[in-house]
Design a protein around this motif. Sequence first.
Motif, PDB file in Angstrom:
ATOM      1  N   ASP A 178       6.817  58.271  32.845  1.00 52.39           N
ATOM      2  CA  ASP A 178       5.464  57.833  33.170  1.00 52.39           C
ATOM      3  C   ASP A 178       5.234  57.833  34.671  1.00 52.39           C
ATOM      4  O   ASP A 178       4.117  58.105  35.134  1.00 52.39           O
ATOM      5  N   LEU A 212       2.269  59.656  36.699  1.00 53.11           N
ATOM      6  CA  LEU A 212       1.493  59.022  37.753  1.00 53.11           C
ATOM      7  C   LEU A 212       1.434  59.925  38.980  1.00 53.11           C
ATOM      8  O   LEU A 212       0.345  60.152  39.556  1.00 53.11           O
ATOM      9  N   ARG A 242      -2.229  53.393  36.035  1.00 58.33           N
ATOM     10  CA  ARG A 242      -0.811  53.758  35.904  1.00 58.33           C
ATOM     11  C   ARG A 242       0.042  53.064  36.959  1.00 58.33           C
ATOM     12  O   ARG A 242       1.138  52.574  36.677  1.00 58.33           O
ATOM     13  N   SER A 250      -3.693  49.434  31.214  1.00 66.94           N
ATOM     14  CA  SER A 250      -2.308  49.614  31.638  1.00 66.94           C
ATOM     15  C   SER A 250      -1.340  48.928  30.696  1.00 66.94           C
ATOM     16  O   SER A 250      -0.582  49.570  29.993  1.00 66.94           O
TER      17      SER A 250
END
Length: 596
Positions: A57, A61, A95, A365
């Motif tokens: 992740d 980002l 993010r 988020s």
Amino acid sequence: MGTSRRAGWVALVAVCVAGARAQAPARSPAPLPADPARYRIDFARVFFPNAAAEQADRLRLLEDVAALQRLRGRVASSPTELLRALELSNRVQARLARHFICRHLHYLLDTSDARSEEAATSLAAEVGRRISFLEPELARIDSARLKAWTAREPRLGRHRFEVERARRRASHLLVARDEELLAGLGPLLTGWQAEMHQAVVDAGPPAGDAAAPSGRGEGAEDPSRALRRDMQAFSLARLARARNRLARLRGFADASEEALFDLRLRPDDVRRMLDRLAAASALNRRFERARAARRTPAVAQSYAEAAPRFTLPQAIGAVRRALAPLGADYGQELAALLDPANGRVDLAGGAHRASLATGWGFPGSQPAILYMPRFDGSYADVDTMAHEAGHAVHFQLMGRAGVLPAYVDGPGYFTETFGMLNQLLLADDLLRREADPARRRYYLERLLTWAVYPFAAAENAALELTIYRSAAAGEPLTPHALDALAREAGARFSDGSARRPGRWADLHQLWTNPLYVTNYLYASLLALASYEQYARDPVGFVPRYLALMRGGFDAPPDELLRRHLGVDLRDPAFVAGALRLLERRLAELERPPAGE
């Protein structure tokens, strides 16, 4: 406190299921665990299932950041490019928040984990550096062009206030290269003092306490406490000077002026607010005298015996019951937050835990969490739980309403109001339900402690603003100089503060959240004003209050307050109205307890 955001459909389902279970009429909820150690953050559920997922992740980002960077120089070229930039910016914010909160929470749970804190701050600084070009480009879009572009691309309409905020700061922005440089250097210039303060706290008792005997004669100061005071004064002076220098680069007189600009408060407005509270300080001094009367041995013993102790299920039950009048949606989010099965609360206690508490999340988020250093059953712990739960539920309500990430963070005096009103409602509910006279008197004092909090907040705000202005004037900020500033600030609002001039060393926000305490001044008054509205008309107040919580910060603060609460912070009558609770209940505390 802090930032926050919200995570995926799995977390949303967990919240909904937990809330539905709490409301189901056919079944009683499962008993809550009484052991605080059972309440721990489930990182795999709330944040990332494993380290590989977190790394993947993070790469996504950085891909979003790179895509946004490719729009550099073209953001203001067309409505299509502008929309693309704003959508990417919002995705990056959501993010980044997930990663920052995750890593920072690891540090809160174990302050010896410096790697996690470094990972959080360095990632935020790197992302900030790489997208620092965006605000100056947004600032070049005037209102006429934005209106014309929105007619061609209606999806820009919800981003209008993002552009307006950037345009408002236009005269304080630097050239792109300097903005990028400062964004990258931020943690090195002004980001280390909070860690140092935590290290000082971990090293021993508060440095601001009165001098302790050290075996070197009556009232001699403990050398270790004196060293901690020196360290705190040194780091505070360096922090103030660094922030002042950065503020002057942007055209402000000092950092306090910049902080008020960001809050959309004018220095003259704050001075007038402080003057109004100083003029009303006789109320606070009466409260101090009534509380001091408890120092007689008999009354002090009676008061100590009346202090309640709560098991964890009792504490959670008290908080949920007190906040139930805020409605089903609020109650559902609160139940989901405090259900240990969801892994969103941590109050297990233990070594190396950060001393502050926080309710934190971020729409888009991850679900909001609640962190407390420990739970020992005191009223103060239940009070903290109610306050921080207010922050967490606020993030959840914004998430359910689809608030843009850009509109999640607003003036702290809004968000702190959402916590402080909960504290007033908690004390009020416990007082109304209590039959024992000694316990009622205890809860009355707790209620009035929050009713007089604007005076303590005014003292703290006046002190911090003076510290920054003194630093800007080149005045020394030694421990003794800070004592003198604290004594002067306190004398305007209180009789007791002059006896503890070293209390500046205990005010952790000076290091952990610089130039934030002014928010508590306004929030404490807004919380009291909200409480008064709730007491007069709960049916009319609650929908307006929840609309304020759900809506995010997509308009100037003055407009939001007028729209939802009918409040004008600059109205001279605002302070008097907010202090009405104190005036109404103070005489009750001043009456001697029965039997004296």
